[in-house]
Design a protein around this motif. Sequence first.
Motif, PDB file in Angstrom:
ATOM      1  N   ALA A 226       0.815  -1.209   0.000  1.00 40.13           N
ATOM      2  CA  ALA A 226       0.000   0.000   0.000  1.00 40.13           C
ATOM      3  C   ALA A 226       0.853   1.265   0.000  1.00 40.13           C
ATOM      4  N   LEU A 227       2.151   1.143   0.305  1.00 44.07           N
ATOM      5  CA  LEU A 227       3.041   2.298   0.295  1.00 44.07           C
ATOM      6  C   LEU A 227       3.499   2.665  -1.114  1.00 44.07           C
ATOM      7  N   ASN A 228       3.246   1.788  -2.064  1.00 43.95           N
ATOM      8  CA  ASN A 228       3.688   2.033  -3.435  1.00 43.95           C
ATOM      9  C   ASN A 228       2.755   2.976  -4.166  1.00 43.95           C
ATOM     10  N   LEU A 229       3.321   3.874  -4.958  1.00 50.29           N
ATOM     11  CA  LEU A 229       2.512   4.745  -5.810  1.00 50.29           C
ATOM     12  C   LEU A 229       1.727   3.911  -6.811  1.00 50.29           C
ATOM     13  N   THR A 230       2.372   2.891  -7.346  1.00 55.78           N
ATOM     14  CA  THR A 230       1.726   1.925  -8.229  1.00 55.78           C
ATOM     15  C   THR A 230       1.938   0.542  -7.632  1.00 55.78           C
ATOM     16  N   SER A 231       0.872  -0.194  -7.456  1.00 53.11           N
ATOM     17  CA  SER A 231       0.982  -1.503  -6.825  1.00 53.11           C
ATOM     18  C   SER A 231       1.888  -2.426  -7.643  1.00 53.11           C
ATOM     19  N   THR A 232       2.712  -3.196  -6.939  1.00 49.29           N
ATOM     20  CA  THR A 232       3.515  -4.223  -7.618  1.00 49.29           C
ATOM     21  C   THR A 232       2.702  -5.498  -7.823  1.00 49.29           C
TER      22      THR A 232
END
Length: 448
Positions: A226-232
Amino acid sequence: SQGNTVGSCVAFSTTYYQYSYQVNKLNNVTSVEDRKIYSPTWTYSLANNGQNKGVTHSNAYDVLKELGCVTTDVMPISDNYQIWLRGNEEEKIEALKTRLISYKMLNIPNNQNISSPSNLTTRNIPLSDVKSKLNDGYVLSVSSEGFFDSANVNGECIAFRCHEGGDTHSLTIVGYDNYLEYDVNGNGTIENCEKGAFKVANSWGTNFNQNGIFSNDGYFWIMYDALNLTSTNTENNWESSYTTTRYPAFSKSLVENDNNIFYYIEVGHKDVKLIGEIKITTPKKYSLELHKNVNQSNTASTRTSPIVNPYKGENPRSSYYNGIILFDYTDLISSDNYYNGYYYHAILSNFQPDEEGYYSRFRLLDDKGNIVSDYESDNSAQANSARKYKKLSLHLGDVDYDGLLTESDAQNIIQIILKNITPSNLQYKLADYNQDGKVDISDVLSIR
């Protein structure tokens, strides 16, 4: 606990959780019975400038750094966001003795592409740094958009996506679990990006269900992804069904390479040398601006002397206060003989003592609350001025601060020795008459 006021979440995160935890850890408190909980109402009321809206982390930390904090026993949690303690001199002195020393930030860039809880797999140094701080006994304050998409896994809330839609909300990270998992994309397989989460404390009480998160014990989980700008997590194009704009969990920015921000604090005991006390009545407390200074002159500039946070004088509206304000001079004291020949200034800007309803008096106390130099008389020149000062002209041995060296001082020092009484920092300095670094009978004999 329960934070009901609109903008008090930062005060709960920084004070109720973070400051309380770190101070109890500092004091080696290990039992629930002995722990102290510090009042977010104290911090919020002093930091919000009289307005029921959000305060920044730096606002809250300034209060804790300058004034410390009282416990919830002294100042219970309240929805009154404008309350200032009127009296409680002893408790305010005690607050000055343990304060925030510093606060710092850890950052995880929002394009870090956290894809696994394993540091060896991702070589994610920023994530590792955050975990290390938690392992070292810190709790971390963060802020989010306040809205989440989440799932109920074995009765626990796991938030896997943060999105727009609410005011910024502050939370407290208290731990992590690399093995916690949830099948976010629903493909029946747990990928690496579906593992790992931070344990988060929220200020909405032990039972809440709003903004996409819920709890029965006051805690929930936020997954690392959830910390990613774009989900991995790209399997099944799972995020295409969401119409809200995704935000990194602990960042309000959609700019690539901006940071998820984690605050941690250091607290410590302060050897308070001298305390200023303002006894004041004002119909406009939020316009009050308080400066302090120490020098060898009876003049001081309001432009150069430090401002006592949070008394910054930013809001001129009517707001009544009748009570005492205490602050510490220690950080401004550089001379070892600060008790003789130095002036201690307190300057009140945006304060009109000649107007009806305004009143202020100023005195100096030691860290035990003993009066070092008392209030001026009501008809003195300083009583009718916004600029206050006290000159100290004490001499070694004068532990009762009366300006004289007498048998009374010798007797007081004997009591300190025989009854193992802990004197104030200033009394100890004065009691060491022969300046050998200790207080004993030789000091008494020298005085006599």
